[in-house]
Design a protein around this motif. Sequence first.
Motif, PDB file in Angstrom:
ATOM      1  N   THR A  82       0.864  -1.184   0.000  1.00  0.00           N
ATOM      2  CA  THR A  82       0.000   0.000   0.000  1.00  0.00           C
ATOM      3  C   THR A  82       0.896   1.228   0.000  1.00  0.00           C
ATOM      4  O   THR A  82       1.889   1.276   0.738  1.00  0.00           O
ATOM      5  N   THR A  83       0.586   2.193  -0.855  1.00  0.00           N
ATOM      6  CA  THR A  83       1.435   3.386  -0.951  1.00  0.00           C
ATOM      7  C   THR A  83       0.962   4.454   0.027  1.00  0.00           C
ATOM      8  O   THR A  83      -0.152   4.383   0.551  1.00  0.00           O
ATOM      9  N   LYS A  84       1.815   5.451   0.240  1.00  0.00           N
ATOM     10  CA  LYS A  84       1.464   6.539   1.169  1.00  0.00           C
ATOM     11  C   LYS A  84       0.260   7.317   0.667  1.00  0.00           C
ATOM     12  O   LYS A  84      -0.487   7.907   1.438  1.00  0.00           O
ATOM     13  N   ASP A  85       0.076   7.338  -0.656  1.00  0.00           N
ATOM     14  CA  ASP A  85      -1.092   8.098  -1.148  1.00  0.00           C
ATOM     15  C   ASP A  85      -2.290   7.168  -1.378  1.00  0.00           C
ATOM     16  O   ASP A  85      -3.053   7.317  -2.324  1.00  0.00           O
ATOM     17  N   CYS A  86      -2.406   6.145  -0.499  1.00  0.00           N
ATOM     18  CA  CYS A  86      -3.617   5.320  -0.431  1.00  0.00           C
ATOM     19  C   CYS A  86      -3.918   4.540  -1.708  1.00  0.00           C
ATOM     20  O   CYS A  86      -5.068   4.488  -2.154  1.00  0.00           O
ATOM     21  N   GLN A  87      -2.886   3.959  -2.296  1.00  0.00           N
ATOM     22  CA  GLN A  87      -3.136   3.049  -3.406  1.00  0.00           C
ATOM     23  C   GLN A  87      -2.726   1.638  -2.993  1.00  0.00           C
ATOM     24  O   GLN A  87      -1.730   1.461  -2.287  1.00  0.00           O
ATOM     25  N   SER A  88      -3.502   0.650  -3.434  1.00  0.00           N
ATOM     26  CA  SER A  88      -3.145  -0.739  -3.156  1.00  0.00           C
ATOM     27  C   SER A  88      -2.543  -1.306  -4.450  1.00  0.00           C
ATOM     28  O   SER A  88      -3.197  -1.239  -5.506  1.00  0.00           O
ATOM     29  N   CYS A  89      -1.286  -1.789  -4.362  1.00  0.00           N
ATOM     30  CA  CYS A  89      -0.586  -2.209  -5.577  1.00  0.00           C
ATOM     31  C   CYS A  89      -0.215  -3.687  -5.513  1.00  0.00           C
ATOM     32  O   CYS A  89      -0.052  -4.249  -4.429  1.00  0.00           O
ATOM     33  N   SER A  90      -0.092  -4.293  -6.699  1.00  0.00           N
ATOM     34  CA  SER A  90       0.377  -5.684  -6.762  1.00  0.00           C
ATOM     35  C   SER A  90       1.321  -5.820  -7.957  1.00  0.00           C
ATOM     36  O   SER A  90       1.208  -5.080  -8.941  1.00  0.00           O
TER      37      SER A  90
END
Lengths: 90, 90
Positions: free
Chosen positions: B29-37
Amino acid sequence: QCWLKIIESDAQGCTDENGVLHEFNSKWTTKDCQSCSCSKERMQCCSLVSSPVDYDKEKCESIFYEETCSYKVVEKADPSKLCEVHSYVG
Amino acid sequence: QCWLKIIESDAQGCTDENGVLHEFNSKWTTKDCQSCSCSKERMQCCSLVSSPVDYDKEKCESIFYEETCSYKVVEKADPSKLCEVHSYVG
């Protein structure tokens, strides 16, 4: 991109943007390529469209196909040739 | 909102916007509220944020909480009171 509408407790179903009433627990696809679902609590619609972003914009162009809700990126000079796309949004 | 980047066949993992290399089959999860894979074919990130859209903008205001990646809509006059929100986007 998705959006979600809270359904009032006395509602009989979910009324969409065209005023059509959908039954609870039903799903449908709209003409503008959104996939929607209706439940007692909410109506939720998400875009089916993923737009190409990172490709050679000099040499190539992106064409949208409504039937499949998708883009194809082809060479301007020879649209039978697909172009490489490095990233998409949506 | 999601975006997706195609991963080159010779890559050792997925390099994110800050230049950090992530292993294949990892999630973060990034600091700007994105969930990544990250997978061998693609890196995909989707926003975790759902923004309130339909609420009484005279009486209420929406406040964003970074820790939970979410908004709260409260009364301007009394921020301890939650407001009704009828629809969200994102």
